[in-house]
Design an enzyme around this catalytic site. Structure first.
Site, PDB file in Angstrom:
ATOM      1  N   HIS A   7      11.054  -2.930  -8.556  1.00  0.00           N
ATOM      2  CA  HIS A   7      10.079  -4.016  -8.419  1.00  0.00           C
ATOM      3  C   HIS A   7       9.567  -4.407  -9.664  1.00  0.00           C
ATOM      4  O   HIS A   7       9.888  -3.806 -10.652  1.00  0.00           O
ATOM      5  CB  HIS A   7       9.070  -3.636  -7.514  1.00  0.00           C
ATOM      6  CG  HIS A   7       8.384  -2.307  -7.801  1.00  0.00           C
ATOM      7  ND1 HIS A   7       8.556  -1.253  -7.387  1.00  0.00           N
ATOM      8  CD2 HIS A   7       7.040  -2.321  -8.460  1.00  0.00           C
ATOM      9  CE1 HIS A   7       7.648  -0.072  -7.983  1.00  0.00           C
ATOM     10  NE2 HIS A   7       6.878  -0.725  -8.588  1.00  0.00           N
ATOM     11  N   GLU A  43      -2.235  -3.419  -1.838  1.00  0.00           N
ATOM     12  CA  GLU A  43      -0.804  -3.734  -2.352  1.00  0.00           C
ATOM     13  C   GLU A  43      -0.070  -4.800  -1.400  1.00  0.00           C
ATOM     14  O   GLU A  43      -0.200  -4.456  -0.150  1.00  0.00           O
ATOM     15  CB  GLU A  43      -0.047  -2.742  -3.109  1.00  0.00           C
ATOM     16  CG  GLU A  43       0.550  -1.618  -2.253  1.00  0.00           C
ATOM     17  CD  GLU A  43       1.283  -0.650  -3.169  1.00  0.00           C
ATOM     18  OE1 GLU A  43       0.869  -0.037  -3.832  1.00  0.00           O
ATOM     19  OE2 GLU A  43       2.638  -0.597  -2.579  1.00  0.00           O
ATOM     20  N   GLN A  60       5.638  -6.468  -6.436  1.00  0.00           N
ATOM     21  CA  GLN A  60       4.409  -5.653  -5.893  1.00  0.00           C
ATOM     22  C   GLN A  60       3.245  -6.137  -6.348  1.00  0.00           C
ATOM     23  O   GLN A  60       2.991  -5.997  -7.626  1.00  0.00           O
ATOM     24  CB  GLN A  60       4.739  -4.516  -6.395  1.00  0.00           C
ATOM     25  CG  GLN A  60       3.509  -3.144  -5.941  1.00  0.00           C
ATOM     26  CD  GLN A  60       3.931  -1.992  -6.544  1.00  0.00           C
ATOM     27  OE1 GLN A  60       3.914  -1.796  -7.769  1.00  0.00           O
ATOM     28  NE2 GLN A  60       4.009  -0.836  -6.007  1.00  0.00           N
ATOM     29  N   HIS A  84       3.665  -3.513 -14.684  1.00  0.00           N
ATOM     30  CA  HIS A  84       4.542  -2.691 -14.789  1.00  0.00           C
ATOM     31  C   HIS A  84       5.868  -3.170 -14.394  1.00  0.00           C
ATOM     32  O   HIS A  84       5.934  -3.875 -13.573  1.00  0.00           O
ATOM     33  CB  HIS A  84       4.150  -1.191 -14.275  1.00  0.00           C
ATOM     34  CG  HIS A  84       4.065  -1.079 -12.738  1.00  0.00           C
ATOM     35  ND1 HIS A  84       3.063  -1.566 -11.947  1.00  0.00           N
ATOM     36  CD2 HIS A  84       5.303  -0.723 -11.834  1.00  0.00           C
ATOM     37  CE1 HIS A  84       3.339  -1.315 -10.835  1.00  0.00           C
ATOM     38  NE2 HIS A  84       4.537  -0.854 -10.755  1.00  0.00           N
ATOM     39  N   GLU A 134       8.178   2.460 -14.478  1.00  0.00           N
ATOM     40  CA  GLU A 134       7.853   3.468 -13.329  1.00  0.00           C
ATOM     41  C   GLU A 134       9.378   3.660 -12.931  1.00  0.00           C
ATOM     42  O   GLU A 134      10.238   2.831 -13.186  1.00  0.00           O
ATOM     43  CB  GLU A 134       7.383   2.638 -12.114  1.00  0.00           C
ATOM     44  CG  GLU A 134       7.129   3.466 -10.736  1.00  0.00           C
ATOM     45  CD  GLU A 134       6.424   2.455  -9.698  1.00  0.00           C
ATOM     46  OE1 GLU A 134       5.740   1.673 -10.132  1.00  0.00           O
ATOM     47  OE2 GLU A 134       6.682   2.884  -8.663  1.00  0.00           O
TER      48      GLU A 134
END
Lengths: 146, 146
Positions: A7, A43, A60, A84, A134
């Site tokens: 994502h 989210e 996301q 991110h 991530e």
């Protein structure tokens, strides 16, 4: 082994308005929503495509629920935008340890709970050429709509 | 219709060092490199996965070759990091026109040449909740390695 773009995490001021922007502009629909108290965010996951490793790629959308959350502090400095990127792996524990051994700072001692029951960790952006990165191992996923 | 995350565009100071970071840390290999004089960048495409629409998702590492290029000016303000995200479509002309009709500013009058012979356009980040967003229609692709 990292096998997909899982994502792109996008920080926003108003989750509902941002969800509506992505729906109205591109036709992207909400696949799942949740509040992650530990991360301090509301989210919405928008599924964009499936991937060759059997997973999926999502946007996301993240709205901080506390100013002192990581995303809240980031937004106070940067405003809305890409917060991110996340790579999917079958084994976040092994991959994060291997990456730690290469000298990249891994932000959590052990992976924590991410979206949709996944297990996640983050790598320090200063060790990743400016990109907060991530790593995520998905749980079996089911849309809110199914 | 946008059917995949085509790539994440990441601005860097030193393309060779950044390529080496992604190779050494994650095992990602270079799929293609080129210089885009019009965009003012040297770039490397790292293929991460294939996608359910018959395309692929890449990281696109970008080093400005001119300070006055769009990426060069962005980096002077922001440093290294995620510069844009890109969605893949079979018809960038139709999708960019439809999006323009919704009141989102499309930065090019007509799509221009992107990586690997693709045709691309960009949407204004201020109209997209802070995210510089690219639309891309790929040409048939072949790795440098093949």
């Amino acid at each position: 082994m990292l096998t997909r773009i899982d994502h792109i995490g996008i920080a926003c001021h108003d989750l509902d308005a941002t969800v509506e922007f992505y729906r109205a502009t591109y036709g992207f629909e909400v696949f799942h929503t949740e509040v992650n108290e530990e991360q301090g965010v509301r989210e919405a996951m928008l599924k964009i495509n499936d991937t060759s490793d059997g997973g999926s790629s999502y946007l996301q959308l993240l709205q901080p629920i506390r100013e002192d959350s990581a995303v809240g502090k980031w937004m106070a400095k940067n405003g809305e935008g890409v917060h991110h990127i996340a790579f999917g792996t079958a084994d976040v524990d092994a991959d994060s340890e291997a990456i730690r051994d290469k000298g990249v700072r891994v932000l959590y001692e052990e992976p924590r709970r991410g979206s949709m029951g996944s297990r996640i960790t983050f790598l320090h952006p200063k060790d990743c050429h400016g990109v907060l990165t991530e790593l995520v191992t998905s749980a079996p996923v089911e849309s809110d709509e199914h």
